[in-house]
Motif scaffolding. Sequence first.
Motif, PDB file in Angstrom:
ATOM      1  N   SER A 199      -9.243   7.031 -11.421  1.00 12.72           N
ATOM      2  CA  SER A 199      -8.758   5.729 -10.937  1.00 12.72           C
ATOM      3  C   SER A 199      -8.170   5.013 -12.132  1.00 12.72           C
ATOM      4  N   ASN A 211      -3.539  -5.103  -6.433  1.00 16.24           N
ATOM      5  CA  ASN A 211      -4.845  -5.764  -6.277  1.00 16.24           C
ATOM      6  C   ASN A 211      -4.720  -7.276  -6.414  1.00 16.24           C
ATOM      7  N   PHE A 268      -5.838   1.414 -13.578  1.00 13.29           N
ATOM      8  CA  PHE A 268      -5.341   0.065 -13.303  1.00 13.29           C
ATOM      9  C   PHE A 268      -4.170  -0.186 -14.234  1.00 13.29           C
ATOM     10  N   ARG A 289     -12.519  -8.152  -2.776  1.00 10.30           N
ATOM     11  CA  ARG A 289     -13.325  -7.730  -3.943  1.00 10.30           C
ATOM     12  C   ARG A 289     -12.380  -7.282  -5.073  1.00 10.30           C
ATOM     13  N   ARG A 290     -11.390  -6.475  -4.724  1.00 13.01           N
ATOM     14  CA  ARG A 290     -10.474  -5.985  -5.768  1.00 13.01           C
ATOM     15  C   ARG A 290      -9.658  -7.125  -6.369  1.00 13.01           C
ATOM     16  N   GLY A 315      -3.749  -0.972  -8.658  1.00  7.99           N
ATOM     17  CA  GLY A 315      -4.822   0.023  -8.795  1.00  7.99           C
ATOM     18  C   GLY A 315      -4.381   1.318  -8.143  1.00  7.99           C
ATOM     19  N   VAL A 316      -4.733   2.436  -8.755  1.00  2.00           N
ATOM     20  CA  VAL A 316      -4.370   3.747  -8.203  1.00  2.00           C
ATOM     21  C   VAL A 316      -5.603   4.628  -8.210  1.00  2.00           C
ATOM     22  N   CYS A 317      -5.758   5.365  -7.143  1.00  2.00           N
ATOM     23  CA  CYS A 317      -6.901   6.263  -7.047  1.00  2.00           C
ATOM     24  C   CYS A 317      -6.350   7.668  -6.762  1.00  2.00           C
ATOM     25  N   LYS A 362      -3.401   7.083  -3.950  1.00  2.91           N
ATOM     26  CA  LYS A 362      -3.340   5.836  -3.179  1.00  2.91           C
ATOM     27  C   LYS A 362      -3.191   4.683  -4.151  1.00  2.91           C
ATOM     28  N   ALA A 363      -2.304   3.759  -3.815  1.00  2.00           N
ATOM     29  CA  ALA A 363      -2.112   2.607  -4.700  1.00  2.00           C
ATOM     30  C   ALA A 363      -1.897   1.350  -3.877  1.00  2.00           C
ATOM     31  N   ILE A 364      -2.265   0.235  -4.465  1.00  6.46           N
ATOM     32  CA  ILE A 364      -2.040  -1.061  -3.819  1.00  6.46           C
ATOM     33  C   ILE A 364      -2.040  -2.125  -4.923  1.00  6.46           C
ATOM     34  N   HIS A 367     -13.135  12.879  -6.313  1.00  5.05           N
ATOM     35  CA  HIS A 367     -12.516  11.760  -7.038  1.00  5.05           C
ATOM     36  C   HIS A 367     -12.091  12.253  -8.424  1.00  5.05           C
ATOM     37  N   ARG A 422       0.824  -1.217   0.000  1.00  6.08           N
ATOM     38  CA  ARG A 422       0.000   0.000   0.000  1.00  6.08           C
ATOM     39  C   ARG A 422       0.861   1.272   0.000  1.00  6.08           C
TER      40      ARG A 422
END
Length: 579
Positions: A300, A273, A302, A329-330, A283-285, A269-271, A297, A203
């Motif tokens: 987003s 998935n 991917f 879910r992701r 994924g990045v938001c 924010k990224a993590i 927002h 994260r």
Amino acid sequence: MESPELGVGSLKDALFILESGEVYRNPTEVKMSQIVLPCHANHCGELSVGQLLKWMDSTACLSAERHAGCSCITASVDDIHFEHTIGVGQVVSIIAKVNRAFTSSMEVGILVTCEDLYIGKEWKVCHAFASFVARRTETGKVQLKQVIPHTQLEQVEYSLAAERRRMRLIHVETITDLLSNCAAQLAGECQEHKDAIPAEKTRVESVELVLPPHANHQVSTFGGQIMAWMENVATIAASRLCNAHPTLRSIDMFHFRGPSHIGDRLVLKAIVNNSFKTSMEVGVCAEAYKGGEPLRHINSAFMTFEVLDGDRKPCMLPRIRPEPVDGKRRYQEALARKKIRLDRKYIITSKQTQVPLSVPWDQSNQMYLSLNNVSALKIMVAKTNWVLTSEKNKVSLYTLEENQVLCFKVEMKVNIPADQTFHLLSDLRKRMEWDRHYEKCEVVLQADEEDTIYRVASPSITKGGKGQDFIMLASRRQPCDARDPYLIAVRSVTLPTHPPTDDYTRGEVLCAGFCIWEESSSVTKITYYNQASPGVLPYISRDIVGLSSSYYCIFSACSDFLKANKTCLGAPPPPPAAP
Ligand code: COA
Ligand code: ADP
């Protein structure tokens, strides 16, 4: 130099097209060349993709603004696949041009190539299609002037841009639908791997303050700058999974949902998935806030990363253990997106000739097969070097031989309004009334309002021989604006529910269909196109060599059928049929 794919070739060719002895240059074309310096590169000496995205966005924005004559903002960028990395000392060249303007938005095609000055070689890095919107004025939405295509390739791009736009505007709903369908199938599909790395470890959260150098003269943050910041956090998340240097392979289509301005704080924010064997989805938001205002927002995205070994081959990656609830879910959605991404890459970006004759149809690739179907027909429609082979009572048969592929088209005019002609020809079952090659025709599946799958049976051409049957996807399109024709594109697909049977030889249609032009309120030009696959050639070969004029009989029967049904009211699309 690798030959650029169709869709990008026009960008390279645009400079050299000769028209009436003069060098033609597309007026919206903008070029940028940059030598890659250490300050543009990552620690491995490769150009950072974030920097490349900034250059691509500025070049494309300048092209859009040249056409619009006013300030423009990035609305979205379609999938980008990076074919090569670029090293320090190499030269990056970016060419952008406006393919088509709609009302206030434009599609800009971008081609990126890289040149090694020492070995004198140049290769393609990627291409992209970005959408820019002319900024609203006090009087409201801007009405852009039309793009007038001058070359054949510009005509193809102009035509395909409408098809890509259609997909872009329903992208979010398409993906949401597919994800909810896939998620149901994948429920519980979250294997526990022994040495899996907790997703939490990857994260990243980072904040950026939007300063004047990040914004244009209208104080809006450059889309390219936001993409660069997003790529930066995504790379950190990917590195944390593999403890190595990750290479960005692709970015999925994305949309800038709202604007950002100088003074905004951008929270990124990224993590990771999910990680697959040799690739991972990050994924990045991106969200923005100012003072005590709530978060907005912005975007987003991917991104798919790989880790390459010394021979540039992808390495095996550790598996990921998702966090509960959202993480799970992701994780599942990333699996579904992987399937969708493969379909999209395979069906949309491959050269027409590399798409197999019959592609398996399923709900998740329906949108892309439909786009491929219509695009293939549009490419054939834009070809100019047709040769008139035969003509009878103003029904003309043309052929075109190119790269060992034979295409034919039959052209005629009718005194029936274009929309009525389109309506009557759209339902392939009605073709049994005028085309003797359509012995039987039934709806197998109604995919949506515009796409229907039919099974068509044709009689044998030899006495006592087997007939042929075809499983065909028919995709219908109304004109996007007055410069477009109506289209009915047809190509073969395969359906597990309809395998070949012993009674018929399974035939295949690569690309066929009708293009219907409104010449006036009562006169319509109909052109039927067909790329002669082995399954189709026997039915037309005698006409092509001049031994028969059966094409004339069929198309005059078509004309009679249209006349007889001239006032027939628009019927609803054929009823849904169980798969
Ligand atoms: N991809 C491409 N074009 C899109 C789009 C998408 N995902 N979503 C909307 N558009 C097009 C519409 O088709 C329309 O085009 P048209 O006028 O040619 O028909 C145009 O954008 C404007 O649409 P409209 O319905 O008037 O506005 P909207 O409320 O949908 O807003 C944006 C669309 C792009 C203007 C809005 O989302 C926005 O301001 N985004 C931020 C853009 C930005 O600031 N980018 C820089 C980086 S932050
Ligand atoms: P979704 O959560 O449905 O995937 P979002 O737009 O909220 O869609 O987020 C897009 C991606 O950004 C997520 O898939 C995830 O990878 C990443 N992301 C979102 N929120 C966070 C967060 N709080 N921390 C790290 N990464 C995040």
